[in-house]
Each structure stands twice: as C-alpha cells, then as structure tokens.
Design an enzyme around this catalytic site. Structure first.
Site, PDB file in Angstrom:
ATOM      1  NE  ARG A  36      -3.790  -2.116   2.157  1.00 51.75           N
ATOM      2  CZ  ARG A  36      -4.513  -2.623   3.348  1.00 51.75           C
ATOM      3  NH1 ARG A  36      -4.700  -1.731   4.361  1.00 51.75           N
ATOM      4  NH2 ARG A  36      -5.437  -3.470   3.012  1.00 51.75           N
ATOM      5  CB  CYS A  37       4.154   1.681  -0.560  1.00 47.08           C
ATOM      6  SG  CYS A  37       5.557   3.001  -0.667  1.00 47.08           S
ATOM      7  N   GLY A  38       3.143   4.464  -2.422  1.00 48.80           N
ATOM      8  CA  GLY A  38       3.094   5.057  -3.587  1.00 48.80           C
ATOM      9  C   GLY A  38       4.032   4.132  -4.405  1.00 48.80           C
ATOM     10  CB  THR A  40       2.854  -0.718  -4.365  1.00 46.39           C
ATOM     11  OG1 THR A  40       3.123  -0.289  -2.872  1.00 46.39           O
ATOM     12  CG2 THR A  40       2.312  -2.106  -4.525  1.00 46.39           C
TER      13      THR A  40
END
Length: 164
Positions: A36-38, A40
């Site tokens: 759930r990371c920018g 990803t």
C-alpha cells in the site's frame, strides 16, 4: 559477508530457509516491499528483472515490511494474493520482517551497514530500498527507494554480478 546467505529466514508461506536457498547461489536483488505504498508499482519492474535475468541465475527477493506508515498490514496470505493477482509476482518472498530498529531482521542488520552511491549507510529510508548481492553474498550496491528497479545504474550493477 558470505554468512549473510546462510542467515535463517522464512518464506511468506512460513517455510524455514536461507537466502542461499532462495537465490540458488546466484546474485540477487533484496527489496523491502509493501502493498500500500506509492512505490508499490515498482513490483512490475522487479518482476520483469526477475524474469529477464532468471536464466542467468539472478533472483529478486521481496521482504515485506510494515514499518513505514503501516503500508504492509496484511497477513501472509493477503500479501501473496495481492502480489500474485495485482503484479503477477513469481519471485520469492519472505515472511514480514522489520528492517530498522532494535528488532531489525539479522539480514537487514548486515545490509544497512552498506553505503549507497552517496556513501550513506544506516537505516532503510522507506519501502522498496534495494540491495544487490553477488552470488558469494557480498553486498555490491545499495539503491534508495526512489531509484527504479530498471534504472540504468541498477541494470549495470546487476550485469556486473551475473555469470559470464
């Protein structure tokens, strides 16, 4: 640093193993990953590198970590499903680990001693920091999270450790 390859880790499925077993004795790119990371979407390039260089003994290894703003909150099953369904990930993944602090996994206790291109060692800055290992377990390069997996400097470093 060859003992780095023999440190115990567990797969995402909970099977005990070592980096040596996961890499098959070849060079590898170790990456602390999060769903759930920018950053990803880097999974796409990581999988492409894994597929492109696998025949030459290269492996990408994903090490899920939830230390950065809770961006890897899922269970092992949820992480596996997300990576497979969303990005078609086939490279090995370990259990969720910590990369910084008192509870940092022993693998990361060694990796973080390696400086990046600017000469800065120490804590992992964020998700998707990359460490390149030779087949002998030597950490030969460190790339910060914003460096894309298929950036020219990453590709050049990978090429430099591949068997001829």
């Amino acid at each position: 640093m060859s003992d780095l390859l023999d440190l115990p880790v567990s797969t995402l499925q909970g099977e005990p193993t070592t980096l040596r077993e996961l890499t098959g004795g070849g060079p590898a790119l170790l990456v602390n990953v999060a769903s759930r990371c920018g950053l990803t979407p880097q999974y796409t390039a990581l999988e492409a590198l894994h597929e492109e260089y696998a025949a030459r003994g290269f492996t990408v290894i994903g090490l899920p970590c939830n230390q950065f703003m809770g961006q890897e909150p899922g269970s092992a099953e949820e992480i596996a499903e997300f990576c497979s369904a969303t990005y078609g990930v086939t490279f090995p993944m370990t259990e969720k680990i910590e990369v910084n602090g008192a509870d940092a996994h022993p693998v990361y206790q060694q990796l973080t001693a390696t400086p990046d291109a600017d000469g800065k060692a120490g804590d992992v800055a964020w998700n998707f920091e990359k460490f390149l290992l030779s087949g002998q377990g030597e950490v030969v390069a460190r790339f910060r999270p914003q460096t894309l997996p298929d950036a020219p400097e990453v590709r050049a470093a990978i090429e430099s450790v591949l068997p001829g």
